[in-house]
Design an enzyme around this catalytic site. Structure first.
Site, PDB file in Angstrom:
ATOM      1  N   HIS A  34       0.954  -1.590   0.259  1.00 15.16           N
ATOM      2  CA  HIS A  34       0.254   0.115  -0.097  1.00 15.16           C
ATOM      3  C   HIS A  34       0.729   0.950  -0.178  1.00 15.16           C
ATOM      4  O   HIS A  34       0.611   2.745   0.438  1.00 15.16           O
ATOM      5  CB  HIS A  34      -0.969  -0.256   1.291  1.00 15.16           C
ATOM      6  N   THR A  35       1.771   1.047  -0.881  1.00 16.86           N
ATOM      7  CA  THR A  35       2.986   2.549  -0.666  1.00 16.86           C
ATOM      8  C   THR A  35       3.200   2.822  -2.349  1.00 16.86           C
ATOM      9  O   THR A  35       3.040   3.710  -2.509  1.00 16.86           O
ATOM     10  CB  THR A  35       4.415   2.076  -0.545  1.00 16.86           C
ATOM     11  N   ASP A  36       2.494   2.400  -3.056  1.00 10.48           N
ATOM     12  CA  ASP A  36       2.833   2.462  -4.469  1.00 10.48           C
ATOM     13  C   ASP A  36       1.657   3.544  -4.991  1.00 10.48           C
ATOM     14  O   ASP A  36       2.009   4.589  -5.742  1.00 10.48           O
ATOM     15  CB  ASP A  36       2.795   1.155  -5.941  1.00 10.48           C
ATOM     16  N   SER A 125      -3.261 -12.000 -10.655  1.00 12.28           N
ATOM     17  CA  SER A 125      -4.000 -12.120 -11.281  1.00 12.28           C
ATOM     18  C   SER A 125      -4.512 -11.588 -12.226  1.00 12.28           C
ATOM     19  O   SER A 125      -4.117 -11.656 -13.819  1.00 12.28           O
ATOM     20  CB  SER A 125      -4.820 -13.304 -11.504  1.00 12.28           C
ATOM     21  N   ASP A 170       1.902  -3.394  -9.716  1.00 14.69           N
ATOM     22  CA  ASP A 170       1.126  -5.365 -10.283  1.00 14.69           C
ATOM     23  C   ASP A 170       1.478  -5.197 -12.087  1.00 14.69           C
ATOM     24  O   ASP A 170       2.244  -6.078 -12.477  1.00 14.69           O
ATOM     25  CB  ASP A 170       0.230  -5.170 -10.192  1.00 14.69           C
TER      26      ASP A 170
HETATM   27  C1  GLA Z   1      -2.309  -4.583  -5.411  1.00 19.89           C
HETATM   28  C2  GLA Z   1      -2.321  -3.348  -6.095  1.00 19.89           C
HETATM   29  C3  GLA Z   1      -1.340  -2.775  -5.856  1.00 19.89           C
HETATM   30  C4  GLA Z   1      -0.771  -2.667  -4.130  1.00 19.89           C
HETATM   31  C5  GLA Z   1      -1.306  -3.667  -3.693  1.00 19.89           C
HETATM   32  C6  GLA Z   1      -0.818  -3.504  -1.628  1.00 19.89           C
HETATM   33  O1  GLA Z   1      -2.118  -5.728  -5.533  1.00 19.89           O
HETATM   34  O2  GLA Z   1      -2.998  -3.795  -7.032  1.00 19.89           O
HETATM   35  O3  GLA Z   1      -1.964  -1.375  -6.920  1.00 19.89           O
HETATM   36  O4  GLA Z   1      -1.278  -1.341  -3.943  1.00 19.89           O
HETATM   37  O5  GLA Z   1      -2.314  -4.198  -3.580  1.00 19.89           O
HETATM   38  O6  GLA Z   1       0.477  -3.197  -1.537  1.00 19.89           O
END
Ligand code: GLA
Length: 383
Positions: A34-36, A125, A170
């Site tokens: 939850h940093t992106d 996925s 991702d």
């Molecule tokens: C999911 C979201 C990512 C990221 C993570 C938490 O995978 O798709 O963008 O925020 O949660 O790190």
């Protein structure tokens, strides 16, 4: 792994044409959760679970999408759609619509999909599907993009078309991963550093079997809570558009003006950025002890401060602690279920997986899936 030959003939039989086939891998995040979307740091690796997308052109202008996993085919008679229909085809159609919006003239096509990335398990996925589709559709129009730019387009498909407000991690790792490496990504400018994963370390991914969903309520709620904390800091100090720009000192100074939950969410995000950068350093130096310590602290923070875990994931992490070979364990991905990532000494990996599975089943009554994985390369065409 699906047999590409079988996939090819399945497409040919269904659609009467030879497909070009593209692979999009899933991913595991070693640290940085939850940093992106706060423009901070993440350190994922692609894994040897992936989605295949096979594409062939059509002359009738229609778009047909078949998923072997769903056992379903949808035909869009008038080609590219502009709106989601709350269906699994929203992911490939979203990517197609975003590419059309970039000015590509998209002809009719038939697309087949197959995947072994477990769904709703925090292993991306969705991104694997988006990325494989993007490469497939681009091959049809004879265009290409640099990896970081294409990652942004795939993220936009998910944000704008599918309607889930994920960050960039991702899609970025699925496109830009390198075999046997983790990647420290600066989600602000998309610059990155590769860190080799030593041969003696295995990635053991333990699926709690508790389903997680980014589109569901908890992910956007956590995002809002942490962004509310950022707004408080920004009201006092200029130059803090994202939590990436905030410090733990800022948090202590103005934390009393925040909702208690927002304070805790921000505490996780700000400290997680520091841990993620430190974890990359540790990995580069081969300091596995420090890496394991940072992963443990990251899990504590994710679970207690961010409240992004669940009873089962906490149990999976706790049960791993005294097993031989463990370097570090934590919940990976968007949270509220899904998988834990365990860095484990290669020589102990098989025994570790077996013992962890047995312990978890006994504790929770749920049969988990445990996979000994390795870091794979990014998305590509299958020759
Ligand atoms: C999911 C979201 C990512 C990221 C993570 C938490 O995978 O798709 O963008 O925020 O949660 O790190």
């Amino acid at each position: 792994m699906h047999d590409a030959k079988v996939f090819r003939s399945m497409h040919k039989e269904r659609f009467g044409a030879e497909p070009a086939i593209f692979v999009g891998p899933g991913r595991v995040n070693l640290i940085g959760e939850h940093t992106d979307y706060a423009e901070g740091f993440v350190m994922p690796a692609a894994i040897n679970f992936s989605t295949l997308a096979g594409i062939s052109p059509r002359t009738d202008g229609k778009i047909a999408i078949y998923s072997e996993n769903q056992g379903e085919e949808r035909v869009f008679d008038d080609g590219v759609q502009v709106k989601r229909i709350q269906h699994w085809t929203d992911y490939p159609m979203g990517v197609t619509a975003i590419l059309a919006g970039e000015g590509h003239k998209i002809p009719g096509f038939s697309l087949s999909i197959w995947s072994d990335v477990p769904l709703s398990s925090g292993l991306s996925s969705s991104a694997a599907l988006e990325v494989a589709t993007a490469l497939a559709v681009l091959s049809l129009v004879g265009a290409g993009y640099p990896g970081p730019k294409l990652a942004r387009l795939c993220q936009r498909a998910e944000n704008e078309f599918v309607g889930s407000n994920c960050g960039i991690m991702d899609q970025f790792i699925s496109l830009n991963a390198q075999k046997d490496h983790a990647l420290l990504l600066d989600c602000r400018d998309l610059s990155f550093k590769l860190a080799p994963i030593p041969d003696h370390v295995a990635l053991v991914i333990a699926n709690t079997m508790v389903k997680h969903s980014v589109a569901g309520g908890d992910y956007p709620t956590r995002r809002r809570e942490s962004e509310a904390a950022c707004a408080v800091i920004a009201s006092h100090r200029a130059g803090v558009p994202f939590l990436r720009d905030a410090t733990l000192e800022d948090l202590e100074k103005w934390g009393s003006e925040m909702e208690p939950k927002s304070y805790l969410r921000a505490k996780h995000v700000i400290s997680e950025d520091l841990r993620t950068v430190a974890a990359c350093e540790a990995l580069l130096k081969g300091n596995m002890k420090e890496l394991g310590r940072l992963m443990a602290e990251a899990h504590r923070s994710y679970s207690q401060d961010f409240e992004g875990s669940c009873v089962e994931a906490d149990a999976m992490v706790a049960l791993a602690q005294d097993l031989p070979g463990l370097i570090g364990a934590r919940l990976t991905g968007g949270g509220f279920g899904g998988c834990t990532i365990n860095l484990v000494e290669q020589t102990e990996a098989t025994g570790f997986a077996k013992a962890l599975g047995a312990r978890y089943a006994e504790k929770t009554g749920i049969a988990p899936q445990i996979h000994v994985c390795h870091a794979s390369g990014g998305a590509h065409r299958l020759e």
